[in-house]
Design a protein around this motif. Structure first.
Motif, short mmCIF file in Angstrom:
data_model
loop_
_atom_site.label_atom_id
_atom_site.label_comp_id
_atom_site.label_asym_id
_atom_site.label_seq_id
_atom_site.Cartn_x
_atom_site.Cartn_y
_atom_site.Cartn_z
N THR A 1 51.05 5.10 113.59
CA THR A 1 50.59 4.39 114.32
C THR A 1 51.39 4.38 115.26
O THR A 1 52.36 3.95 114.96
CB THR A 1 48.85 3.52 114.25
N VAL A 2 51.52 5.42 115.68
CA VAL A 2 52.46 5.87 117.37
C VAL A 2 51.93 5.69 118.19
O VAL A 2 50.68 5.79 118.74
CB VAL A 2 53.65 6.97 117.32
N TRP A 3 52.54 4.79 119.59
CA TRP A 3 51.90 4.27 120.63
C TRP A 3 53.00 5.25 121.90
O TRP A 3 54.00 4.89 122.08
CB TRP A 3 52.25 2.82 121.09
N SER A 4 52.70 6.11 121.87
CA SER A 4 53.98 7.58 122.36
C SER A 4 53.77 7.20 124.48
O SER A 4 52.47 7.02 124.84
CB SER A 4 53.54 8.33 122.46
N GLY A 5 54.49 6.90 125.27
CA GLY A 5 54.42 7.72 126.12
C GLY A 5 55.68 7.72 127.00
O GLY A 5 56.57 8.52 126.18
N THR A 6 56.31 7.50 128.32
CA THR A 6 57.16 8.12 129.10
C THR A 6 58.26 6.96 128.77
O THR A 6 58.45 5.67 128.85
CB THR A 6 56.82 8.03 131.05
N ASP A 7 59.39 7.35 128.36
CA ASP A 7 60.30 6.73 128.20
C ASP A 7 60.86 6.18 129.09
O ASP A 7 60.70 6.54 130.70
CB ASP A 7 61.31 7.66 127.85
N GLN A 8 61.19 4.66 129.19
CA GLN A 8 61.69 3.62 129.52
C GLN A 8 60.45 2.62 130.95
O GLN A 8 60.64 2.22 131.61
CB GLN A 8 62.84 3.68 130.52
N ALA A 9 59.44 3.96 130.19
CA ALA A 9 58.78 3.30 131.07
C ALA A 9 56.95 3.65 130.68
O ALA A 9 55.98 4.32 130.42
CB ALA A 9 57.67 3.73 132.61
N ASN A 10 56.53 2.94 129.02
CA ASN A 10 55.65 3.27 128.05
C ASN A 10 54.32 2.77 128.50
O ASN A 10 54.63 1.55 128.56
CB ASN A 10 56.50 3.07 127.02
N GLU A 11 53.49 3.39 129.37
CA GLU A 11 52.26 2.36 129.44
C GLU A 11 51.60 2.25 128.04
O GLU A 11 50.23 1.24 128.76
CB GLU A 11 51.17 3.22 130.73
N ALA A 12 51.50 2.46 127.38
CA ALA A 12 50.73 2.02 125.98
C ALA A 12 51.09 0.42 124.97
O ALA A 12 49.76 0.08 125.28
CB ALA A 12 50.96 3.04 124.85
N ILE A 13 52.22 -0.08 125.88
CA ILE A 13 52.91 -0.86 125.51
C ILE A 13 53.03 -1.49 126.61
O ILE A 13 53.96 -1.25 126.84
CB ILE A 13 53.99 -1.77 124.64
#
Length: 232
Positions: free
Chosen positions: A192-204
């Motif tokens: 399970t991967v929680w991908s988002g913006t590098d340095q500002a990941n809204e998924a976590i």
């Protein structure tokens, strides 16, 4: 005209003669051969972490999570194992007078599980989080949310039924279900991967309540991941 007719007739008869010979061929002997392969469970097999962006890519980046460079994976051996879990980083921030949701620095944090039992029994992965602390100081009211995760197979050709994933809100010390593989599902490697913006990941996101942080203090929390050999 007669000569032409004679040539055509000769060719036709020759073709008929050869065709007739082929039609009369019969099988004179048969025999069968066997092809065999035997499998045992992946006892003692260590499954390394795969590329969370493209699991089929053999050129796994080193490290697999640049925000978590000293994490080589768990090193657990099979046949049922947790292979990798990202350590989540939130960085350093100035104290404010508001409730703030801090986004994870990791761009593609993930958890990886491998089932090499070959028994189709299913499995479940759960997790529980301790309080954010620094010595006897507690970051009271803090919650940690994991959302919009994507389940990926370690190999795109895996035909097993994929496990299901759940959004998670760690708001106490109770265990939360992360992935669940029903009977006959979840065989092989799954992420399970929680991908988002590098340095500002809204998924976590770490939600911090106003008035709780203390200056010059680093708070730490631990997540305990538990893999059971049956589905929930």
């Amino acid at each position: 005209m007669k000569k032409s007719s004679l040539i055509i007739t000769t060719i036709a008869l020759a073709s008929f003669a050869f065709g007739g010979a082929e039609a009369q061929a019969v099988v004179s002997s048969t025999h069968t051969s066997d092809n065999k392969i035997n499998f045992t469970s992946g006892e003692g097999v260590v499954s390394p972490p795969v590329n969370p962006i493209n699991p089929d890519n053999p050129d796994v980046p080193n490290p697999v999570d640049p925000t978590d460079p000293d994490n080589p994976g768990t090193g657990q051996d099979g046949p049922l194992s947790i292979d990798y879990v990202s350590n989540i980083k939130f960085g350093e921030h100035k104290i404010t007078g508001k409730n703030i949701a801090y986004k994870a620095k990791n761009a593609n944090p993930f958890v990886q599980v491998t089932d090499l039992r070959g028994a189709s029994d299913g499995w479940s992965l759960s997790a529980k989080m301790s309080e954010f602390k620094s010595g006897n100081k507690v970051l009271r009211g803090a919650t940690l949310a994991f959302k919009d995760g994507v389940v990926k197979a370690g190999s795109s050709s895996n035909i097993s039924v994929a496990p299901t994933k759940s959004d998670i809100l760690f708001d106490n010390t109770e265990s939360k279900t992360v992935m669940n593989a029903k009977d006959k599902g979840g065989r092989g490697t799954w992420l399970t991967v929680w991908s988002g913006t590098d340095q500002a990941n809204e998924a976590i996101q770490l939600n911090v309540v106003a008035g709780t942080p203390e200056a010059n203090t680093e708070y730490t929390s631990s997540i305990t991941w538990e893999l059971a050999d049956a589905p929930k």
